[in-house]
Design a protein around this motif. Structure first.
Motif, short mmCIF file in Angstrom:
data_model
loop_
_atom_site.label_atom_id
_atom_site.label_comp_id
_atom_site.label_asym_id
_atom_site.label_seq_id
_atom_site.Cartn_x
_atom_site.Cartn_y
_atom_site.Cartn_z
N VAL A 8 5.48 -31.15 12.33
CA VAL A 8 4.08 -31.16 11.96
C VAL A 8 3.61 -32.42 11.16
O VAL A 8 4.49 -32.80 10.42
CB VAL A 8 3.67 -29.76 11.41
CG1 VAL A 8 4.06 -28.73 12.25
CG2 VAL A 8 4.57 -29.49 10.06
N ASN A 38 -4.29 -30.22 9.39
CA ASN A 38 -4.83 -29.60 10.98
C ASN A 38 -5.05 -30.72 11.91
O ASN A 38 -4.87 -31.95 11.74
CB ASN A 38 -5.85 -28.68 10.57
CG ASN A 38 -7.01 -29.19 10.28
OD1 ASN A 38 -7.27 -30.43 10.45
ND2 ASN A 38 -8.26 -28.38 9.85
N GLU A 39 -5.46 -30.23 12.91
CA GLU A 39 -5.69 -31.27 14.00
C GLU A 39 -6.97 -32.12 13.75
O GLU A 39 -7.09 -33.31 14.26
CB GLU A 39 -6.26 -30.63 15.43
CG GLU A 39 -4.93 -29.97 15.95
CD GLU A 39 -5.15 -28.62 16.59
OE1 GLU A 39 -6.16 -28.30 16.96
OE2 GLU A 39 -4.16 -28.15 17.40
N LEU A 47 1.93 -24.47 14.34
CA LEU A 47 1.06 -25.14 15.17
C LEU A 47 0.05 -23.97 15.54
O LEU A 47 -1.15 -24.07 15.84
CB LEU A 47 1.85 -25.33 16.56
CG LEU A 47 2.78 -26.54 16.38
CD1 LEU A 47 3.45 -26.90 17.82
CD2 LEU A 47 2.27 -27.76 15.81
N LYS A 48 0.42 -22.78 15.41
CA LYS A 48 -0.39 -21.54 15.80
C LYS A 48 -1.58 -21.63 14.94
O LYS A 48 -2.45 -20.98 15.09
CB LYS A 48 0.42 -20.39 15.74
CG LYS A 48 -0.14 -19.06 16.41
CD LYS A 48 0.69 -17.96 16.68
CE LYS A 48 -0.13 -16.76 16.40
NZ LYS A 48 0.59 -15.68 15.50
N PRO A 72 0.45 -31.36 15.67
CA PRO A 72 1.96 -31.68 15.84
C PRO A 72 2.24 -33.35 15.82
O PRO A 72 1.27 -34.10 15.85
CB PRO A 72 2.07 -31.68 17.50
CG PRO A 72 0.91 -31.00 18.21
CD PRO A 72 -0.17 -31.00 16.95
N ILE A 99 7.94 -24.45 12.95
CA ILE A 99 7.04 -25.32 13.67
C ILE A 99 6.06 -24.60 14.53
O ILE A 99 4.79 -24.96 14.43
CB ILE A 99 7.82 -26.43 14.44
CG1 ILE A 99 8.76 -27.30 13.69
CG2 ILE A 99 6.79 -27.27 15.24
CD1 ILE A 99 9.72 -28.23 14.30
N ASN A 100 6.58 -23.71 15.14
CA ASN A 100 5.73 -23.10 16.12
C ASN A 100 4.58 -22.14 15.27
O ASN A 100 3.35 -22.11 15.75
CB ASN A 100 6.36 -22.16 16.91
CG ASN A 100 7.18 -22.80 18.33
OD1 ASN A 100 6.66 -23.85 18.45
ND2 ASN A 100 8.18 -22.10 18.54
N TRP A 150 8.21 -36.10 19.73
CA TRP A 150 8.90 -34.61 20.09
C TRP A 150 10.01 -34.75 20.95
O TRP A 150 10.53 -33.93 21.54
CB TRP A 150 7.62 -33.87 20.41
CG TRP A 150 7.16 -33.23 19.42
CD1 TRP A 150 6.16 -33.96 18.51
CD2 TRP A 150 6.92 -31.81 18.88
NE1 TRP A 150 5.70 -33.12 17.53
CE2 TRP A 150 6.13 -31.69 18.06
CE3 TRP A 150 7.58 -30.81 19.68
CZ2 TRP A 150 5.88 -30.29 17.39
CZ3 TRP A 150 7.38 -29.57 19.26
CH2 TRP A 150 6.55 -29.46 18.00
#
Ligand SMILES: Cc1cc2nc3c(=O)[nH]c(=O)nc-3n(C[C@H](O)[C@H](O)[C@H](O)COP(=O)(O)OP(=O)(O)OC[C@H]3O[C@@H](n4cnc5c(N)ncnc54)[C@H](O)[C@@H]3O)c2cc1C
Length: 498
Positions: A437, A447-448, A252-253, A258, A248-249, A262
C-alpha cells in the motif's frame, strides 16, 4: 470478550520488527498500545525472526557504529577496516538496484533515518554486533568489511524479536497471540478498530488508530500466482507461513492505494529439499549464497546467469527468480576443491542437498535431473574461457572473468579442475513481496485520491514503493524499523494530542 483487549489507543497488527518498533514508538508518546499476532507464541515474530539480523545503516566510520555497538572494543576497531557507508552510497544502491524506480520520498526517509533509528532501537534494548562472520574478509591480518553491511542484531532474528518483545512487555504493551486480524472497522471519520478471529469467534476491538505491520503476501500461494505469475505458487517460502497478505487486502478494501511492484519479490537460491515454509531451527541457512565463486547450471546442463556480476549483497535477491525460470525450477551450484573450503557456513549444515565426485564425468552422473553430456561440455567450455592471467581474489570484485561465452562470468571465474568437485541443489525461495500500500511521509496509508485514511498507518513489508526488481541486502529490517517507528510516532502523537 472485548474486555481482555482493554480500550487501547493504538492497535498494531503483527509482532515482527516493524510492528514492535511501531508499538514501542507509539507507547513512548503515552498512547496505550496492544499488538495482535496471528501466530502462536512459538512461531511469533514474522519473517523478522527468521533473519540473520543484518541491518543496512548509514555510518561514517567506527565512531558511528560505536553508538549502535557500544561493546565494540578498541582492539576490534584496530583489527578491522569498517570503512564507511555514506548517505550517498545508500542512495546509489537503492537507485541502481531498483532501476531508479524506488520512491524518492520513501528512500530518503529510509536512508536519512537509518542511523538514528538503530540508535533508538539500541536505547529500547535491542543489541547489535559487528558482522565479522558474514561481511568481512581477513586481508593481511585485518578484517575488511564489504557491501555496506557492517552491523547485525545480536542473536540474529531470534535475538532481535526476543529483545523487542521484552521491551514491549516492559513498556506495558500486551501482545495477543493466535489473534489474526481479519478486517478493519470503519466509522464516519476513518478507521475505528479491527475485527479479529479467536477460535471460531469474531470479535471487534475499538481504538483510535491502527498500524498495519503484517507483512507481504509471500506466504499466500494464490496471491503469488495471481500477482507474481506462473510457478510462483510452487516456490518455497523462506520465512513465516503467516504473511498471507491479510493486512494489504483489508487496507485495499478500506480504500488504500495499491503501490509498488506487485509483480516483484525478493527471492533467493534455496535448498531444493527445504520444507515449504521456513524452519526456525535452520533459520536462513537453506540459502546458498556462495554462487558468485562457482558456476550454476540448469537441467539442460547449461549456465544461465552471470554468477559473478556483482558481490552477493547486490545479486542474491534477484537470482531466486532466475532459478525459478529454469526448467523444473532448479539449479546446481558447482565448485571445486580450490573454493569449497571458502564456502559460506550455510553449505556445512546437515540439511543440505549435496553431491561430491572426483571427476567432472562422475559428478555429471550424480546431478539429478541434469543432461550429463551437456554439463561436461559446459564445464570444458567454461574452463577454456577463464582469464587465468588475472589473479583470483574473492575479497574484491577481481575482474577475473570469462572470454567468449554467450553468458559471461564477470568476476571470480575459477577453472573447475581440482577434485573433489561439489555441487549443491537449489530452487527458488521467496523472501517477501514488493507490492503493497501507499503511505505518506508520516506513515499514514493513503487512499486512491492521495489523501490519508484517518486512523490508518502501515509499515514494513506491506508498504509498497521502496523495492523494484532487486534489493540491497539488509534493507528489510532497516525499512521495518524506520517506517515502524515513523508510523508509531505519528499514530502516538495523533491519539495523544486529540
Ligand atoms: C530467511 C530470511 C532471512 C532474512 N534475512 C534478512 C536479513 O538478514 N536482513 C534484513 O534486513 N532482512 C532480512 N530478511 C527480510 C526481513 O525478514 C523482512 O524484510 C522484515 O523482517 C519484514 O519485517 P515486517 O515486520 O514487515 O514483517 P514480519 O517480520 O514478517 O512481521 C509480520 C507479522 O505480521 C503477522 N501477521 C500477518 N498477518 C496478520 C494478521 N492478519 N493479523 C495479525 N498478524 C498478522 C505475522 O505473523 C508477523 O508477526 C529475511 C527474510 C527471511 C525470510
Amino acid at each position: 470478550m472485548e474486555s481482555q483487549f482493554g480500550s487501547p489507543d493504538v492497535i498494531v497488527v503483527g509482532a515482527g520488527n516493524a510492528a514492535a518498533c511501531a508499538a514501542l514508538a507509539a507507547r513512548e508518546h503515552g498512547a496505550s498500545v496492544i499488538m495482535l499476532e496471528s501466530a502462536p507464541l512459538e512461531e511469533a515474530g514474522g519473517n523478522s525472526r527468521y533473519t540473520a539480523g543484518a541491518m543496512r545503516v548509514v555510518f561514517n566510520g567506527p565512531e558511528d557504529l560505536k553508538q549502535i555497538i557500544p561493546d565494540l572494543t578498541d582492539e576490534e576497531i584496530a583489527s578491522a577496516d569498517f570503512g564507511s557507508y555514506t548517505i550517498e552510497q545508500f542512495y546509489d544502491d537503492m537507485g541502481r538496484l531498483t532501476e531508479y524506480k524506488t520512491d524518492p520520498d520513501l528512500a530518503e526517509i529510509l536512508i536519512t533515518k537509518s542511523l538514528e533509528t538503530l540508535i533508538w532501537m539500541r536505547k529500547k534494548g535491542v543489541k547489535f554486533q559487528a558482522s565479522f562472520g558474514r561481511q568481512a574478509h581477513k586481508i593481511d591480518g585485518k578484517f575488511k568489511f564489504f557491501g555496506g553491511l557492517a552491523c547485525e542484531t545480536w542473536g540474529g532474528g531470534e535475538g532481535l524479536v526476543e529483545l523487542e518483545h521484552k521491551a514491549a512487555i516492559r513498556d506495558g504493551i500486551q501482545i495477543f497471540y493466535e489473534t489474526p486480524v481479519i478486517d478493519l472497522l470503519e466509522g464516519d471519520d476513518g478507521i475505528i478498530g479491527v475485527k479479529v478471529r479467536i477460535g471460531n469467534k469474531k470479535v471487534d476491538i475499538h481504538c483510535k488508530a491502527v498500524i498495519l505491520a503484517s507483512g507481504g503476501f509471500e506466504s499466500n500461494a494464490e496471491m503469488r500466482a495471481r500477482y507474481l505469475g506462473p510457478n510462483w505458487d510452487l516456490a518455497k517460502v523462506r520465512g513465516t507461513r503467516f504473511n498471507t497478505g491479510g493486512g494489504i487486502n483489508m487496507a485495499l478494501k478500506a480504500g488504500a492505494m495499491p503501490y509498488g511492484q506487485w509483480s516483484g519479490c525478493h527471492s533467493v537460491s534455496w535448498d531444493m529439499n527445504a520444507p515449504p515454509f521456513g524452519d526456525l531451527v535452520v533459520g536462513d541457512s537453506y540459502q546458498k549464497h556462495s554462487y558468485p565463486h562457482g558456476i550454476m547450471i540448469n537441467a539442460r546442463g547449461e549456465r544461465f546467469v552471470d554468477e559473478g556480476a556483482d558481490i552477493r549483497n547486490y545479486t542474491y535477491a534477484k537470482y531466486g527468480k532466475v532459478v525459478l525460470e529454469q526448467p523444473n525450477m532448479f539449479a546446481w551450484q558447482v565448485f571445486d576443491a580450490k573454493i569449497s573450503p571458502k564456502l559460506r557456513d550455510e553449505y556445512r549444515i546437515r540439511q543440505v542437498t549435496k553431491v561430491q565426485a572426483n571427476t567432472i564425468e562422475e559428478l555429471a552422473e550424480k546431478l539429478e535431473g541434469v543432461d550429463p553430456k551437456a554439463f561436461i561440455e559446459t564445464v570444458k567450455e567454461f574452463n577454456q574461457s577463464v582469464m587465468t592471467d588475472v589473479p583470483l581474489n574473492l575479497a574484491v570484485k577481481d575482474g577475473r572473468g570469462t572470454k567468449g561465452l554467450s553468458i559471461p562470468k564477470s568476476n571470480w571465474a575459477n577453472t573447475l579442475d581440482t577434485p573433489p568437485y561439489e555441487a549443491y541443489g537449489v530452487t527458488c525461495g521467496v523472501t517477501f513481496t514488493f507490492g503493497g500500500v501507499k503511505i505518506n511521509n508520516h506513515g499514514q496509508v493513503e487512499n486512491e485520491a492521495g489523501k490519508p485514511i484517518p486512523g490508518l498507518y502501515a509499515a514494513g513489508e506491506m508498504v509498497g514503493g521502496l523495492f523494484y526488481y532487486n534489493y540491497p541486502g539488509g534493507t528489510g529490517l532497516t525499512s521495518g524499523a524506520v517506517f515502524g517507528k515513523l508510523a508509531g510516532d505519528s499514530a502516538g502523537l495523533a491519539v495523544t494530542q486529540n
